[in-house]
Design an enzyme around this catalytic site. Structure first.
Site, PDB file in Angstrom:
ATOM      1  N   GLU A   1     -20.831  37.813   7.363  1.00 55.39           N
ATOM      2  CA  GLU A   1     -20.874  37.031   8.602  1.00 55.39           C
ATOM      3  C   GLU A   1     -20.594  37.892   9.833  1.00 55.39           C
ATOM      4  O   GLU A   1     -21.203  37.692  10.879  1.00 55.39           O
ATOM      5  CB  GLU A   1     -19.920  35.843   8.520  1.00 55.39           C
ATOM      6  CG  GLU A   1     -20.246  34.863   7.409  1.00 55.39           C
ATOM      7  CD  GLU A   1     -21.665  34.288   7.456  1.00 55.39           C
ATOM      8  OE1 GLU A   1     -22.369  34.399   8.485  1.00 55.39           O
ATOM      9  OE2 GLU A   1     -22.074  33.703   6.437  1.00 55.39           O
TER      10      GLU A   1
ATOM     11  N   HIS B   1     -29.262  36.058  13.439  1.00 54.42           N
ATOM     12  CA  HIS B   1     -28.150  35.986  12.501  1.00 54.42           C
ATOM     13  C   HIS B   1     -28.658  35.767  11.073  1.00 54.42           C
ATOM     14  O   HIS B   1     -28.271  36.485  10.149  1.00 54.42           O
ATOM     15  CB  HIS B   1     -27.195  34.864  12.913  1.00 54.42           C
ATOM     16  CG  HIS B   1     -25.973  34.741  12.073  1.00 54.42           C
ATOM     17  ND1 HIS B   1     -24.763  35.289  12.446  1.00 54.42           N
ATOM     18  CD2 HIS B   1     -25.760  34.143  10.882  1.00 54.42           C
ATOM     19  CE1 HIS B   1     -23.870  35.027  11.519  1.00 54.42           C
ATOM     20  NE2 HIS B   1     -24.449  34.331  10.551  1.00 54.42           N
ATOM     21  N   GLU B   2     -29.513  34.786  10.924  1.00 54.34           N
ATOM     22  CA  GLU B   2     -30.011  34.465   9.582  1.00 54.34           C
ATOM     23  C   GLU B   2     -30.914  35.563   9.037  1.00 54.34           C
ATOM     24  O   GLU B   2     -30.901  35.849   7.838  1.00 54.34           O
ATOM     25  CB  GLU B   2     -30.719  33.110   9.582  1.00 54.34           C
ATOM     26  CG  GLU B   2     -29.819  31.943   9.978  1.00 54.34           C
ATOM     27  CD  GLU B   2     -28.490  31.880   9.220  1.00 54.34           C
ATOM     28  OE1 GLU B   2     -28.453  32.204   8.017  1.00 54.34           O
ATOM     29  OE2 GLU B   2     -27.483  31.503   9.844  1.00 54.34           O
TER      30      GLU B   2
ATOM     31  N   HIS C   1     -28.948  38.238   7.432  1.00 53.03           N
ATOM     32  CA  HIS C   1     -28.443  37.903   6.103  1.00 53.03           C
ATOM     33  C   HIS C   1     -29.378  38.364   4.977  1.00 53.03           C
ATOM     34  O   HIS C   1     -28.964  38.412   3.816  1.00 53.03           O
ATOM     35  CB  HIS C   1     -28.176  36.404   5.971  1.00 53.03           C
ATOM     36  CG  HIS C   1     -26.865  35.988   6.539  1.00 53.03           C
ATOM     37  ND1 HIS C   1     -25.688  36.645   6.276  1.00 53.03           N
ATOM     38  CD2 HIS C   1     -26.553  34.962   7.378  1.00 53.03           C
ATOM     39  CE1 HIS C   1     -24.703  36.042   6.913  1.00 53.03           C
ATOM     40  NE2 HIS C   1     -25.201  35.022   7.589  1.00 53.03           N
TER      41      HIS C   1
END
Length: 151
Positions: free
Chosen positions: A25, A2-3, A6
């Protein structure tokens, strides 16, 4: 995962308004689903269905409001923005097919690199690259107020 996602969806392409944060997100959450799929674990469709059915541990509250329309600043990072945002991305993938879908993502990050972008620009790009009307995807999954009767 997830990170790491980003780096592209959040750090490089940032939202013009807080209501556009679902792009960051939702795409980062969907990257988790794609990683699972790529690793031979759970297909993204199965993760989507677990959110839809409410059996995923992070699915509580995903139908509280449309991902692109948080009712207040306090809710801008609530479950609909993440989980339902990822569901929008999955429905887009289903609607356009993998080849067009991944081309959309590459184009999105290239066109808006080191800049700000919004939901309207994303929808326009998707329509342009798919060459078809995607209103049903976005009207139902992104802007719809209620849980769709069918996945």
């Amino acid at each position: 995962m997830h990170e790491l996602a980003h780096q592209w969806f959040g750090n490089s392409v940032t939202p013009k308004k807080w209501k556009d944060v679902w792009l960051n997100e939702g795409l980062a959450t969907y990257a988790e689903w794609l990683w699972d799929e790529q690793q031979g674990n759970k297909p993204a469709r199965d993760t989507f269905m677990s959110y839809y059915r409410g059996t995923h541990p992070e699915s509580d509250g995903i139908w509280d409001f449309p991902p692109a329309d948080p009712p207040s600043a306090e809710e801008v990072l609530d479950p609909p923005v993440y989980g339902r945002g990822a569901m929008v991305i999955h429905k887009l993938r289903e609607a356009v097919g993998d080849e067009v879908f991944f081309r959309i993502l590459r184009t999105w990050t290239k066109q808006h690199r080191h800049g700000n972008a919004d939901t309207g620009q994303f929808i326009a790009l998707c329509r342009q690259m798919a060459g078809k009307d995607l209103s049903k995807v976005f009207d139902v999954w992104l802007f719809g107020k209620n849980k769709p009767s069918r996945p």
